[in-house]
Scaffold this motif. Structure first.
Motif, mmCIF file in Angstrom:
data_model
loop_
_atom_site.group_PDB
_atom_site.id
_atom_site.type_symbol
_atom_site.label_atom_id
_atom_site.label_comp_id
_atom_site.label_asym_id
_atom_site.label_seq_id
_atom_site.Cartn_x
_atom_site.Cartn_y
_atom_site.Cartn_z
ATOM 1 N N MET A 199 0.840 -1.198 0.000
ATOM 2 C CA MET A 199 0.000 0.000 0.000
ATOM 3 C C MET A 199 0.883 1.259 0.000
ATOM 4 N N ALA A 200 1.938 1.220 0.806
ATOM 5 C CA ALA A 200 2.825 2.381 0.895
ATOM 6 C C ALA A 200 3.637 2.545 -0.381
ATOM 7 N N VAL A 201 4.069 1.410 -0.972
ATOM 8 C CA VAL A 201 4.845 1.479 -2.206
ATOM 9 C C VAL A 201 4.016 2.133 -3.302
ATOM 10 N N ALA A 202 2.711 1.776 -3.365
ATOM 11 C CA ALA A 202 1.834 2.343 -4.384
ATOM 12 C C ALA A 202 1.372 3.754 -4.007
ATOM 13 N N PRO B 187 -3.819 -19.606 0.063
ATOM 14 C CA PRO B 187 -5.068 -20.275 -0.321
ATOM 15 C C PRO B 187 -6.279 -19.361 -0.214
ATOM 16 N N LEU B 188 -6.116 -18.263 0.487
ATOM 17 C CA LEU B 188 -7.223 -17.336 0.683
ATOM 18 C C LEU B 188 -7.706 -16.738 -0.648
ATOM 19 N N PHE B 189 -6.770 -16.648 -1.637
ATOM 20 C CA PHE B 189 -7.163 -16.081 -2.936
ATOM 21 C C PHE B 189 -8.287 -16.891 -3.581
ATOM 22 N N TYR B 190 -8.340 -18.200 -3.249
ATOM 23 C CA TYR B 190 -9.284 -19.093 -3.916
ATOM 24 C C TYR B 190 -10.478 -19.412 -3.024
ATOM 25 N N ALA B 191 -10.570 -18.756 -1.882
ATOM 26 C CA ALA B 191 -11.666 -19.039 -0.956
ATOM 27 C C ALA B 191 -12.979 -18.515 -1.526
ATOM 28 N N ASP B 192 -14.105 -19.111 -1.064
ATOM 29 C CA ASP B 192 -15.420 -18.743 -1.601
ATOM 30 C C ASP B 192 -15.782 -17.291 -1.316
ATOM 31 N N ASN B 193 -15.345 -16.790 -0.157
ATOM 32 C CA ASN B 193 -15.750 -15.431 0.198
ATOM 33 C C ASN B 193 -14.727 -14.379 -0.204
ATOM 34 N N THR B 194 -13.734 -14.781 -1.036
ATOM 35 C CA THR B 194 -12.707 -13.820 -1.450
ATOM 36 C C THR B 194 -12.975 -13.302 -2.854
ATOM 37 N N LEU B 195 -12.880 -12.012 -3.020
ATOM 38 C CA LEU B 195 -12.967 -11.400 -4.346
ATOM 39 C C LEU B 195 -11.667 -10.643 -4.582
ATOM 40 N N MET B 196 -11.040 -10.918 -5.729
ATOM 41 C CA MET B 196 -9.785 -10.246 -6.039
ATOM 42 C C MET B 196 -10.066 -8.950 -6.797
ATOM 43 N N LEU B 197 -9.344 -7.911 -6.438
ATOM 44 C CA LEU B 197 -9.411 -6.670 -7.210
ATOM 45 C C LEU B 197 -8.029 -6.489 -7.818
ATOM 46 N N PHE B 198 -7.887 -6.891 -9.090
ATOM 47 C CA PHE B 198 -6.551 -6.851 -9.695
ATOM 48 C C PHE B 198 -6.210 -5.437 -10.133
ATOM 49 N N GLY B 199 -4.987 -5.042 -9.856
ATOM 50 C CA GLY B 199 -4.529 -3.734 -10.327
ATOM 51 C C GLY B 199 -3.674 -3.038 -9.295
ATOM 52 N N ASP B 200 -3.272 -1.836 -9.643
ATOM 53 C CA ASP B 200 -2.448 -1.019 -8.768
ATOM 54 C C ASP B 200 -3.271 -0.560 -7.561
ATOM 55 N N ALA B 201 -2.704 -0.674 -6.377
ATOM 56 C CA ALA B 201 -3.450 -0.398 -5.143
ATOM 57 C C ALA B 201 -4.066 0.998 -5.143
ATOM 58 N N LYS B 202 -3.310 1.968 -5.634
ATOM 59 C CA LYS B 202 -3.790 3.345 -5.612
ATOM 60 C C LYS B 202 -4.930 3.534 -6.616
ATOM 61 N N LYS B 203 -4.731 2.987 -7.848
ATOM 62 C CA LYS B 203 -5.738 3.160 -8.898
ATOM 63 C C LYS B 203 -7.054 2.497 -8.513
ATOM 64 N N VAL B 204 -6.963 1.249 -8.007
ATOM 65 C CA VAL B 204 -8.172 0.519 -7.630
ATOM 66 C C VAL B 204 -8.930 1.292 -6.558
ATOM 67 N N THR B 205 -8.185 1.764 -5.529
ATOM 68 C CA THR B 205 -8.841 2.479 -4.436
ATOM 69 C C THR B 205 -9.470 3.776 -4.932
ATOM 70 N N GLU B 206 -8.763 4.474 -5.837
ATOM 71 C CA GLU B 206 -9.329 5.719 -6.384
ATOM 72 C C GLU B 206 -10.613 5.442 -7.164
ATOM 73 N N GLU B 207 -10.638 4.311 -7.893
ATOM 74 C CA GLU B 207 -11.850 3.968 -8.642
ATOM 75 C C GLU B 207 -13.008 3.662 -7.697
ATOM 76 N N ILE B 208 -12.691 3.018 -6.569
ATOM 77 C CA ILE B 208 -13.747 2.753 -5.578
ATOM 78 C C ILE B 208 -14.279 4.078 -5.040
ATOM 79 N N VAL B 209 -13.357 5.005 -4.750
ATOM 80 C CA VAL B 209 -13.772 6.315 -4.243
ATOM 81 C C VAL B 209 -14.700 6.992 -5.256
ATOM 82 N N ALA B 210 -14.324 6.926 -6.559
ATOM 83 C CA ALA B 210 -15.142 7.538 -7.608
ATOM 84 C C ALA B 210 -16.544 6.929 -7.620
ATOM 85 N N SER B 211 -16.619 5.576 -7.499
ATOM 86 C CA SER B 211 -17.939 4.925 -7.494
ATOM 87 C C SER B 211 -18.741 5.304 -6.254
#
Lengths: 98, 452
Positions: free
Chosen positions: B305-308, B425-449
């Motif tokens: 998170m800090a690197v991004a 193994p958590l990546f493949y768990a039933d209750n896990t959803l992956m948000l692929f991408g750069d941490a900053k960009k993904v979070t900014e898109e969530i903020v926009a939504s």
């Protein structure tokens, strides 16, 4: 100052106990400032450097002492300044946000 | 200044230093503590300068001003993500300072050979070790783990020669032996830290911090100065305790972290092939929808998170969620950053109130009642294998139990394993959803939504 070795060892042992208890009391959120504050106060070696550099005659020992004073000063001033920078960021929650 | 007054000033300085560290027990008292620390240092320096031991002060004042300007300038300029390397650099300078004092003591004919040598040895190792740690953290040395043949044997030989030469110097006082000791201990510091990888850096920095304290103790003994001994012991204790906390958070011994080098024995971990499992991916707008309808969201930030540089976007997201009535908390693993407490500072810099930030033990039971765990830039610290798989190199490491939350969002570039090289193994768990991408960009898109 001339103090015998057992007195110095007694002081060292007691200081270790003080350090142990005081440091365990530090909240984990402030472990980074703890490192920079302890870094700054480890610059206390400057006292040794001052005594070495304080001789009146300019010779190798004095020059080494002066270098040591400079290095320890970087440690002290830098350490306290960066701790201050960190600590002013740890603010309480503003009222409207809750 | 009479000696008794000097001793009294040293006593006051000691008390101020202890209160300075004591102040760090809570953010409210920490700032006053720091100011007392500065006062204590000022008293100690002025008292020493006015004592009879110091006969000439103009050069000294010049040296203090020079060092002060360099120190303050670098402290004000440094980015908070680069904090660990600056601490390493300061540590190294403190060590080097002890080395110069010890050499000056010996060449001016001091008879405290053993004490000066101890100050020299510890100071020299702190100096060269910190130099390598700095180079690694700054990215000057790129490779994660540098190993060389017969690593332990070479270090052991260097250690033995240091002990032998120390005994010889203490008995006979040959100055060249002393110079050799300086060189060998600097070399040992280099070789000790060179093989240690990035994730173990919090331990290394803490250990070097302790060394700079013990070096002050050594110098204190050689000068018969109680202030140096007391302060050095407190700094040494601080470094030792932080090292212990860090190694415990990784379930490793100090010996293993300092000499082991992670990544040698984890080739056996490919027992689960990832090809036959699928991870579900989601979009930022879906994540925004789920989170705004949640009651409680726990954010788990890691060094990624800090690197991004995503901390400000993250804070904006949290603010939007709080406005919509969602309870937002942050969960921090002790080794989440590159030094102890690093993540707390990075969040504080983004104006996250410290009351919302919780340590592992405080928040782990809350994941079960959380609707969403938002994991951003963290991986190994959430890996349930640490509890289940006894063969795993991270087995036994305390983890944040994010899998207990109703939905887990992982913001990550890919499904790659974390630093430890262990699949999660958590990546493949039933209750896990992956948000692929750069941490900053993904979070900014969530903020926009969220704001639409």
């Amino acid at each position: 100052m001339n103090i015998d070795i057992w007195t110095l060892l007694t002081i060292l042992t007691l200081a270790c106990f003080v350090g142990y208890f005081v440091v365990w009391g530090v909240t984990p959120a402030l472990h980074s400032p703890l490192m920079s504050v302890s870094n700054a106060i480890s610059g206390i070696v400057i006292i040794g450097a001052l005594i070495t550099a304080g001789i009146s005659e300019m010779n190798t020992a004095k020059i080494l002492g002066l270098i040591a004073v400079t290095l320890a000063s970087i440690n002290i001033f830098g350490g306290f300044a960066v701790s201050h920078r960190m600590l002013i960021m740890f603010k309480k929650k503003k009222k409207e946000s809750k | 200044m009479p000696v008794s007054l000097l001793s009294f000033c040293y006593l006051i300085a000691c008390i101020f230093f202890i209160i300075a560290i004591r102040g760090l027990a809570s953010p409210q008292t920490a700032r006053q503590g720091n100011i007392l620390g500065i006062l204590g240092m000022g008293i100690a320096i002025i008292a020493t300068l006015s004592s009879s031991a110091v006969q000439e002060i103009y050069w000294i004042i010049g040296a203090i001003v020079l060092g002060g300007v360099i120190g303050i300038f670098s402290a004000l300029k440094v980015k908070m993500t680069s904090l660990p390397q600056m601490i390493a650099a300061f540590n190294g300078l403190g060590g080097l300072s002890a080395v110069f004092i010890a050499i000056a003591e010996i060449i001016s004919g001091s008879n405290t050979r053993l004490e000066s040598t101890l100050g020299l040895l510890i100071g020299a190792i702190a100096f060269s070790g910190s130099a390598i740690a700095f180079a690694k953290l700054q990215g000057i040395i790129k490779a994660k783990n540098i190993t060389y043949p017969a690593q332990h044997l070479i270090n052991a030989l260097l250690g033995i020669s240091i002990i032998t030469l120390t005994i010889q110097f203490v008995l006979f006082g040959n100055i060249y032996v002393f110079y050799w000791l300086t060189l060998i201990s600097i070399l040992l510091g280099f070789l000790l830290v060179l093989p240690i990888g990035g994730a173990d850096m919090p331990v290394v920095i803490s250990v070097l911090n302790a060394y700079s304290g013990w070096a002050a103790v050594g110098i204190g003994f050689s000068l018969n100065n109680t202030l140096l001994i007391i302060v050095g012991a407190i700094v040494g204790a601080s470094g030792a305790i932080l090292s212990y906390i860090m190694t415990k958070a990784m379930n490793r011994s100090l010996i293993n972290a300092m000499f082991g080098g992670l990544g040698k024995n984890n080739s056996t971990n490919q027992n689960l092939s990832s090809s036959d499992r699928t991870a579900k991916s989601s979009s930022p707008s879906d994540a925004a929808f789920i989170m705004e309808n949640a009651n409680k969201v726990i954010i788990v930030p890691g060094y990624g998170m800090a690197v991004a540089q995503a901390q400000h976007a993250l804070k904006a997201m949290a603010d939007d969620l709080i406005k919509k009535g969602v309870v937002v908390k942050y969960a921090i693993h002790p080794v989440a950053g590159r030094m102890p407490g690093h993540m707390n500072v990075l969040l504080a810099e983004a104006n996250v109130p410290y009351e919302d930030v919780f340590e592992l033990d405080e928040i782990n039971h809350e994941f079960a009642t959380a609707d969403v765990a938002y994991v951003i830039g963290a991986n190994d610290v959430t890996n349930p294998l640490a509890k289940q798989d006894t063969n795993s190199p991270i087995y036994g490491m305390p983890i944040l139990e994010v899998e207990k939350a109703k939905t887990v969002f992982f913001v990550k570039r890919s499904l790659n394993s974390g630093y430890s090289g262990v699949d999660n193994p958590l990546f493949y768990a039933d209750n896990t959803l992956m948000l692929f991408g750069d941490a900053k960009k993904v979070t900014e898109e969530i903020v926009a939504s969220l704001e639409n």
